[in-house]
Design an enzyme around this catalytic site. Structure first.
Site, PDB file in Angstrom:
ATOM      1  N   ASN A  66     -31.683  50.592  24.078  1.00  0.00           N
ATOM      2  CA  ASN A  66     -30.700  49.889  25.065  1.00  0.00           C
ATOM      3  C   ASN A  66     -30.034  51.085  25.980  1.00  0.00           C
ATOM      4  O   ASN A  66     -29.072  51.960  25.564  1.00  0.00           O
ATOM      5  CB  ASN A  66     -29.516  49.196  24.442  1.00  0.00           C
ATOM      6  CG  ASN A  66     -28.448  48.598  25.010  1.00  0.00           C
ATOM      7  OD1 ASN A  66     -28.465  48.762  26.217  1.00  0.00           O
ATOM      8  ND2 ASN A  66     -27.595  47.718  24.469  1.00  0.00           N
TER       9      ASN A  66
ATOM     10  N   ARG B 152     -12.800  42.916  32.342  1.00  0.00           N
ATOM     11  CA  ARG B 152     -13.152  41.983  33.589  1.00  0.00           C
ATOM     12  C   ARG B 152     -12.443  40.795  33.438  1.00  0.00           C
ATOM     13  O   ARG B 152     -12.049  40.362  32.459  1.00  0.00           O
ATOM     14  CB  ARG B 152     -14.507  41.654  33.167  1.00  0.00           C
ATOM     15  CG  ARG B 152     -15.877  42.702  33.581  1.00  0.00           C
ATOM     16  CD  ARG B 152     -17.244  42.312  33.240  1.00  0.00           C
ATOM     17  NE  ARG B 152     -18.050  43.033  32.436  1.00  0.00           N
ATOM     18  CZ  ARG B 152     -18.799  42.954  31.727  1.00  0.00           C
ATOM     19  NH1 ARG B 152     -19.373  41.467  31.433  1.00  0.00           N
ATOM     20  NH2 ARG B 152     -19.467  43.823  31.004  1.00  0.00           N
TER      21      ARG B 152
ATOM     22  N   GLU C  37     -28.583  42.125  18.022  1.00  0.00           N
ATOM     23  CA  GLU C  37     -29.307  42.085  19.566  1.00  0.00           C
ATOM     24  C   GLU C  37     -30.755  42.914  19.347  1.00  0.00           C
ATOM     25  O   GLU C  37     -31.633  42.488  19.536  1.00  0.00           O
ATOM     26  CB  GLU C  37     -28.720  42.310  20.693  1.00  0.00           C
ATOM     27  CG  GLU C  37     -27.518  41.239  20.997  1.00  0.00           C
ATOM     28  CD  GLU C  37     -26.487  41.674  22.131  1.00  0.00           C
ATOM     29  OE1 GLU C  37     -25.505  42.349  21.496  1.00  0.00           O
ATOM     30  OE2 GLU C  37     -26.993  41.590  23.102  1.00  0.00           O
TER      31      GLU C  37
ATOM     32  N   ARG D 246     -33.832  46.864  26.041  1.00  0.00           N
ATOM     33  CA  ARG D 246     -32.986  45.807  26.702  1.00  0.00           C
ATOM     34  C   ARG D 246     -32.804  46.095  28.224  1.00  0.00           C
ATOM     35  O   ARG D 246     -32.376  46.974  28.502  1.00  0.00           O
ATOM     36  CB  ARG D 246     -31.643  45.959  26.010  1.00  0.00           C
ATOM     37  CG  ARG D 246     -30.694  44.927  26.526  1.00  0.00           C
ATOM     38  CD  ARG D 246     -29.310  45.084  25.605  1.00  0.00           C
ATOM     39  NE  ARG D 246     -28.457  44.036  26.177  1.00  0.00           N
ATOM     40  CZ  ARG D 246     -27.190  44.299  26.523  1.00  0.00           C
ATOM     41  NH1 ARG D 246     -26.691  45.452  26.971  1.00  0.00           N
ATOM     42  NH2 ARG D 246     -26.496  43.405  27.000  1.00  0.00           N
TER      43      ARG D 246
ATOM     44  N   HIS E  54     -26.066  37.624  27.810  1.00  0.00           N
ATOM     45  CA  HIS E  54     -25.830  37.797  26.324  1.00  0.00           C
ATOM     46  C   HIS E  54     -26.910  36.606  25.814  1.00  0.00           C
ATOM     47  O   HIS E  54     -26.699  36.189  24.524  1.00  0.00           O
ATOM     48  CB  HIS E  54     -24.445  37.058  26.061  1.00  0.00           C
ATOM     49  CG  HIS E  54     -23.287  38.176  26.000  1.00  0.00           C
ATOM     50  ND1 HIS E  54     -22.223  37.631  26.342  1.00  0.00           N
ATOM     51  CD2 HIS E  54     -23.225  39.364  26.009  1.00  0.00           C
ATOM     52  CE1 HIS E  54     -21.349  38.693  26.459  1.00  0.00           C
ATOM     53  NE2 HIS E  54     -21.884  39.892  26.437  1.00  0.00           N
TER      54      HIS E  54
END
Ligand code: ADP
Length: 368
Positions: free
Chosen positions: A6, A214, A354, A64, A153
């Site tokens: 990742n 965010r 993940e 990823r 996601h």
């Protein structure tokens, strides 16, 4: 063994997954790439990862990638053509995709004889129906620039959907779920029969729930208004909404644990931030219940979802009339099922993984 990477612009998170041994756990993080005190570049970072693995045989690398755009809706074997297409997608995800691409390039150079597979965060949401994925803007503009809801996601949502089905002893095809992925980024997804039908993140991961830094949902006119009244240019508006909003903007901390401590100490900003955060989740749960019609389970996952009983209880408070309730003792004990027995909707906590999901998808593609 599958190496999962990742890669961000200044970091590489890695994990070696042995699909036959769930307890195998080699993982790490190389940070400050290209910064003082860090390695020079991603090539050096990947070199450091491989040196640290001490000759463990790597059969494939799963990467990823955040944004697959309209083209990549499933795991994809990387070749030069795919890499070129990934470069073309950078304008859709300028904050996220470049790191992933550099990671692929460095890893292909270091491990040229093993297959490299790109796994996309958007892919699980490729099943969104047009009514959910379409923004009500000028259709020519939307078509020309691929402006639509993509969702993110997805790897996490797909993984916890499978785990939740196993936990409930039902086939994913028979279940309607709302997945609440609450990490630094946060999203809600409605899953009907194993397929994503609505999700809160949109063209980019900025839309939807309140996040660490965010804003999530916001009147789109705020940007223009800030430009007129405060003289902010586009980059400054983007910066404040991406990096100085959310929990950080409201309370001065982006980490939920720190926020909860301040709230417990009576800090009014932290209290309001917590309420805004949980109110937004509750609003989405109601909306997605309506989208799904029948709701079987709500699944909490990621850092906040897996570990914060306060957030879980507050986010679902007042929904008893909808058959949604949280059992206080089960919730406090972080049990897998936190709703009371016999409730219409099962509320559960499912840890996401993940990296394991990326490894499984990589292996599945190579077997096919
Ligand atoms: P990422 O999106 O970067 O993968 P995570 O899924 O690890 O992030 O989630 C990070 C968030 O989880 C942070 O806000 C952190 O404070 C929160 N978190 C982790 N542990 C706890 C806890 N015990 N209680 C409340 N929040 C927690």
């Amino acid at each position: 063994m599958i190496l999962v990477l990742n890669s961000g612009s200044s970091s590489v998170k890695y994990r070696v997954v042995d699909l036959t041994d769930p307890d195998h756990n080699t993982r790490g993080l190389i940070e400050k790439i290209g910064e003082p005190g860090g390695v020079a570049d991603h090539t050096a970072a990947i070199g450091q990862v491989l040196a640290g693995l001490g000759g463990v045989p790597i059969d494939a690398v799963g990467h990823r990638i955040v944004h697959g755009g309209p083209r990549f809706t499933r795991p994809t074997l990387v070749d030069d053509t795919v890499l070129a297409a990934l470069h073309e997608l950078v304008p859709l995800a300028p904050l996220h995709n470049p790191g992933g691409i550099i990671g692929i390039e460095a890893a292909r150079a270091a491990l040229p004889s093993v297959p490299h597979v790109a796994v996309f965060d958007t892919a699980f949401h490729a099943t969104l129906p047009p009514a959910a994925s379409t923004y009500a803007i000028d259709r020519d503009l939307a078509r020309r620039y691929d402006i639509r809801r993509f969702g993110f996601h997805g790897t996490s949502c797909a993984y916890v959907t499978g785990r939740a089905a196993a936990l409930l002893g039902r086939a994913p095809e028979a279940l309607n779920l709302i997945v609440l992925h609450l990490g630094n980024g946060a999203s809600a997804t409605a899953v009907r029969g194993g397929r994503s039908v609505e999700t809160s993140m949109g063209l980019t991961p900025l839309e939807g729930l309140v996040m660490g830094t965010r804003s999530g949902d916001l009147d789109p006119a705020v940007g223009g208004y800030l430009h007129r009244v405060a003289g902010l240019d586009f980059a400054a508006v983007d910066d404040t909404l991406q990096r100085h909003a959310g929990l950080l903007g409201l309370a001065g901390v982006n980490d939920m644990r720190a926020l909860l401590e301040r709230r417990a100490a009576g800090d009014p900003d932290a209290t309001l931030a917590f309420e805004v955060y949980c109110h937004r989740i509750r609003k989405y749960v109601g909306a997605y219940h309506a989208v799904l019609g029948r709701l079987d389970a709500i699944v909490f996952t990621a850092g906040v979802g897996e570990h914060s009983p306060e957030v879980r209880a507050a986010a679902l408070s007042g929904l008893d009339g909808w058959g949604i309730a949280v059992d206080e003792a089960r919730n406090a004990a972080n049990e897998q099922v936190i709703s009371p027995d016999g409730g219409r909707v099962t509320v559960c906590v499912v840890p996401t993984d993940e990296e394991r999901s990326i490894a499984e998808q990589t292996a599945a593609l190579l077997r096919a």
